[in-house]
Design a protein around this motif. Structure first.
Motif, PDB file in Angstrom:
ATOM      1  N   ALA A  27       0.852  -1.046   0.011  1.00  0.00           N
ATOM      2  CA  ALA A  27       0.007  -0.097   0.044  1.00  0.00           C
ATOM      3  C   ALA A  27       0.789   1.277   0.055  1.00  0.00           C
ATOM      4  O   ALA A  27       0.942   2.058  -0.975  1.00  0.00           O
ATOM      5  N   ILE A  28       1.800   1.515   0.978  1.00  0.00           N
ATOM      6  CA  ILE A  28       2.700   2.551   0.919  1.00  0.00           C
ATOM      7  C   ILE A  28       4.056   1.653   1.013  1.00  0.00           C
ATOM      8  O   ILE A  28       4.465   1.145   2.089  1.00  0.00           O
ATOM      9  N   PRO A  29       4.734   1.723  -0.185  1.00  0.00           N
ATOM     10  CA  PRO A  29       5.876   0.728  -0.286  1.00  0.00           C
ATOM     11  C   PRO A  29       6.924   0.939   0.541  1.00  0.00           C
ATOM     12  O   PRO A  29       7.410   0.049   1.003  1.00  0.00           O
ATOM     13  N   ALA A  30       7.002   2.004   1.277  1.00  0.00           N
ATOM     14  CA  ALA A  30       8.080   2.425   1.974  1.00  0.00           C
ATOM     15  C   ALA A  30       8.046   1.634   3.301  1.00  0.00           C
ATOM     16  O   ALA A  30       8.921   1.091   3.852  1.00  0.00           O
ATOM     17  N   PHE A  31       6.543   1.348   3.967  1.00  0.00           N
ATOM     18  CA  PHE A  31       6.576   0.760   5.058  1.00  0.00           C
ATOM     19  C   PHE A  31       6.866  -0.869   4.818  1.00  0.00           C
ATOM     20  O   PHE A  31       7.332  -1.342   5.771  1.00  0.00           O
ATOM     21  N   ALA A  32       6.326  -1.161   3.760  1.00  0.00           N
ATOM     22  CA  ALA A  32       6.540  -2.719   3.473  1.00  0.00           C
ATOM     23  C   ALA A  32       7.909  -2.775   3.179  1.00  0.00           C
ATOM     24  O   ALA A  32       8.506  -3.909   3.502  1.00  0.00           O
ATOM     25  N   LEU A  70      16.798   5.324   1.332  1.00  0.00           N
ATOM     26  CA  LEU A  70      15.939   5.659   0.251  1.00  0.00           C
ATOM     27  C   LEU A  70      14.858   4.816   0.324  1.00  0.00           C
ATOM     28  O   LEU A  70      13.639   5.312  -0.412  1.00  0.00           O
ATOM     29  N   LYS A  71      14.593   3.448   0.936  1.00  0.00           N
ATOM     30  CA  LYS A  71      13.478   2.787   0.909  1.00  0.00           C
ATOM     31  C   LYS A  71      12.183   3.396   1.781  1.00  0.00           C
ATOM     32  O   LYS A  71      11.182   2.988   1.680  1.00  0.00           O
ATOM     33  N   ASN A  72      12.682   4.160   2.453  1.00  0.00           N
ATOM     34  CA  ASN A  72      11.863   4.986   3.219  1.00  0.00           C
ATOM     35  C   ASN A  72      10.895   6.137   2.489  1.00  0.00           C
ATOM     36  O   ASN A  72       9.844   6.721   3.005  1.00  0.00           O
ATOM     37  N   PHE A  73      11.247   6.223   1.057  1.00  0.00           N
ATOM     38  CA  PHE A  73      10.502   7.284   0.409  1.00  0.00           C
ATOM     39  C   PHE A  73       9.587   6.697  -0.567  1.00  0.00           C
ATOM     40  O   PHE A  73       9.936   5.304  -1.088  1.00  0.00           O
ATOM     41  N   CYS A 112       8.118   7.400   4.970  1.00  0.00           N
ATOM     42  CA  CYS A 112       7.332   6.703   5.974  1.00  0.00           C
ATOM     43  C   CYS A 112       8.436   5.501   6.519  1.00  0.00           C
ATOM     44  O   CYS A 112       9.206   5.101   5.873  1.00  0.00           O
ATOM     45  N   GLY A 113       8.631   6.020   8.016  1.00  0.00           N
ATOM     46  CA  GLY A 113       9.185   4.784   8.648  1.00  0.00           C
ATOM     47  C   GLY A 113      10.247   5.500   9.754  1.00  0.00           C
ATOM     48  O   GLY A 113       9.959   6.578  10.067  1.00  0.00           O
ATOM     49  N   ALA A 114      11.125   4.583   9.963  1.00  0.00           N
ATOM     50  CA  ALA A 114      12.210   5.021  11.323  1.00  0.00           C
ATOM     51  C   ALA A 114      12.799   6.319  10.973  1.00  0.00           C
ATOM     52  O   ALA A 114      13.487   6.481   9.579  1.00  0.00           O
ATOM     53  N   LEU A 115      13.205   7.183  11.924  1.00  0.00           N
ATOM     54  CA  LEU A 115      13.990   8.279  11.713  1.00  0.00           C
ATOM     55  C   LEU A 115      15.216   7.961  12.777  1.00  0.00           C
ATOM     56  O   LEU A 115      16.377   8.054  12.192  1.00  0.00           O
ATOM     57  N   TYR A 116      14.958   7.445  14.008  1.00  0.00           N
ATOM     58  CA  TYR A 116      16.181   6.834  14.742  1.00  0.00           C
ATOM     59  C   TYR A 116      15.388   5.817  15.554  1.00  0.00           C
ATOM     60  O   TYR A 116      15.015   6.001  16.633  1.00  0.00           O
TER      61      TYR A 116
END
Length: 451
Positions: A27-32, A70-73, A112-116
């Protein structure tokens, strides 16, 4: 995942085991990409969250991640075709015809995802180009810091959030920020009335705190409090949502919920509310009005390998105190009332084919100064009442994997049919210029791409 959260995760495991066996969806590929899980683990279709999706959000979007990569975008676009029962003289919107219109109504970029992850810091940040308004603006944003705790032997989470929409932090798909319609048609004729809870997104920013407590592996209590302020004029314009909202002071928002899980099912019941103190229309200083929203909500889900059923209900009552507007002659009454009820049922088969049925009702007392007669958008009898029924059919063509040139792509092909028995107070001649409620019945079909 932290060991202290394992007892909470136990409640989600039956659901997770089922959805992991289903065809993969992104759905949001960054989370997956971050979690390594199919998006069907987190979503019934999208954007509705499963038990695992709610846990992922509660923990601060950090599961499976560490620091930004990059995978978080990710990106998405929504394109569609709008057909109304009757034409709208002058066009559906600027630069659009009076009917039968194609639009790329939204294109978004995400982080989408971890910052730290070591401290539980993660984010959902969205920026959107509105293809109808031809403007870029900041969209739903939720930056979280979440930490696990142990309270008398019971696993718990506490967190802080910076966000820009009351309800965007919610774990359930009942508040307007994540509730139905999931893909609103920007070219459809919109009704006049709406509660404050539905209209503050992106025009405010706020800080909040939340916490969850698992009193048993199957029973969770959740509470949240946020405080919002209007964006300064220059900031609002810079973020594409100017001018400033015209709100005095701080808007408190609160949320409480109880969730019980068993087998492949879960049930949630809760309450929420806020207090908004806007200036009268055209003013940015002086006395203010007050809107007090109080709502009740509930959600039921049943998810197996083959079937996914989700039911949502939200009722919001708003007391409107026109302490500033009434003396200025801007309202006919010193106080008004507004109510909104939304009932939604969704079913998805094999994470592939879905149907959603929704009832939405808005009603309140008459105030002819607020709800005045006007062509297309007016209320001839001064009442805010609008009733609609929507049927949505969905197809997910790439739940078994995307095309070879972009295997992480996902899509939702949709068809929405909305009918209005009552619109802006009446069924016939609702605007005082001869337009009927059924003239605004709309078919909206298109595709929602995520990549």
């Amino acid at each position: 995942m932290n060991f202290r959260a394992s007892r909470y995760m136990a409640a989600a495991l039956p659901v997770l085991a089922g959805v992991l066996a289903a065809p993969q969806a992104q759905a949001i590929p960054a989370f997956a990409a971050q979690t390594g899980e199919p998006c069907s683990a987190c979503h019934i279709g999208f954007p509705q969250l499963t038990a695992y999706g709610r846990l992922f959000k509660l923990e601060g979007y950090v599961a499976g991640g560490d620091t930004p990569t990059l995978k978080n975008f990710a990106a998405m676009t929504q394109a569609g075709f709008t057909y109304l029962n009757q034409n709208v003289p002058g066009g559906l919107s600027a630069d659009y015809p009076s009917n039968d219109a194609l639009s790329v109504q939204q294109t978004s970029l995400f982080y989408c995802g971890a910052l730290y992850a070591p401290i539980g810091l993660g984010a959902f940040i969205q920026g959107t180009f509105d293809g109808v308004a031809h403007q870029f603006h900041w969209d739903n944003t939720d930056i979280r810091l979440a930490r696990p705790l142990d309270v008398a032997g019971m696993p718990a989470y506490v967190g802080l959030t910076f966000n820009n929409n009351p309800g965007v932090t919610d774990l359930w798909n009942t508040p307007p920020a994540w509730g139905y319609p999931f893909i609103p048609d920007e070219l459809a004729v919109g009704n006049t009335a709406g509660v404050a809870l539905s209209g503050l997104g992106q025009s405010v920013y706020g800080l909040g705190a939340y916490g969850s407590l698992n009193i048993t592996p199957s029973d969770m209590l959740y509470a949240e409090a946020d405080f919002y302020s209007q964006l300064p004029d220059h900031t609002a314009y810079a973020l594409g949502v100017g001018p400033e909202a015209g709100i005095s002071g701080v808007i408190p928002y609160w949320r409480v919920a109880y969730q019980h899980s068993w087998g492949a099912s879960s049930f949630e019941a809760g309450a929420l509310g806020l207090i908004d103190n806007p200036y009268p229309a055209g003013y940015k200083s002086g006395p203010t009005d007050q809107m007090v929203d109080v709502g009740l909500d509930s959600q039921f889900q049943w998810i197996t390998i083959t079937h996914a059923l989700s039911l949502q209900a939200l009722y919001v009552h708003e007391n409107q105190h026109w302490s500033a507007s009434y003396p200025l002659g801007l309202t006919a009454n010193p106080t008004d009332r507004l109510n909104q009820l939304t009932l939604t049922a969704s079913y998805l088969y094999l994470q592939k084919v879905g149907i959603t049925e929704t009832y939405n009702g808005i009603w309140g007392n008459a105030d002819p100064s607020i709800y005045a007669a006007a062509p297309i958008s007016g209320n001839a009898n001064g009442k805010p009442n609008t009733t609609s029924f929507t049927t949505e059919l969905d197809y997910y063509p790439w739940n078994n994997g995307g095309p070879s040139f972009m295997p992480w792509m996902n899509a939702k092909v949709f068809l929405e049919d909305t009918i209005y028995p009552v619109f802006n107070g009446l069924s016939h001649n609702y605007d005082g210029s001869g337009r009927n409620a059924s003239d605004n019945n709309v078919v909206f079909t298109g595709i929602w791409l995520a990549f």
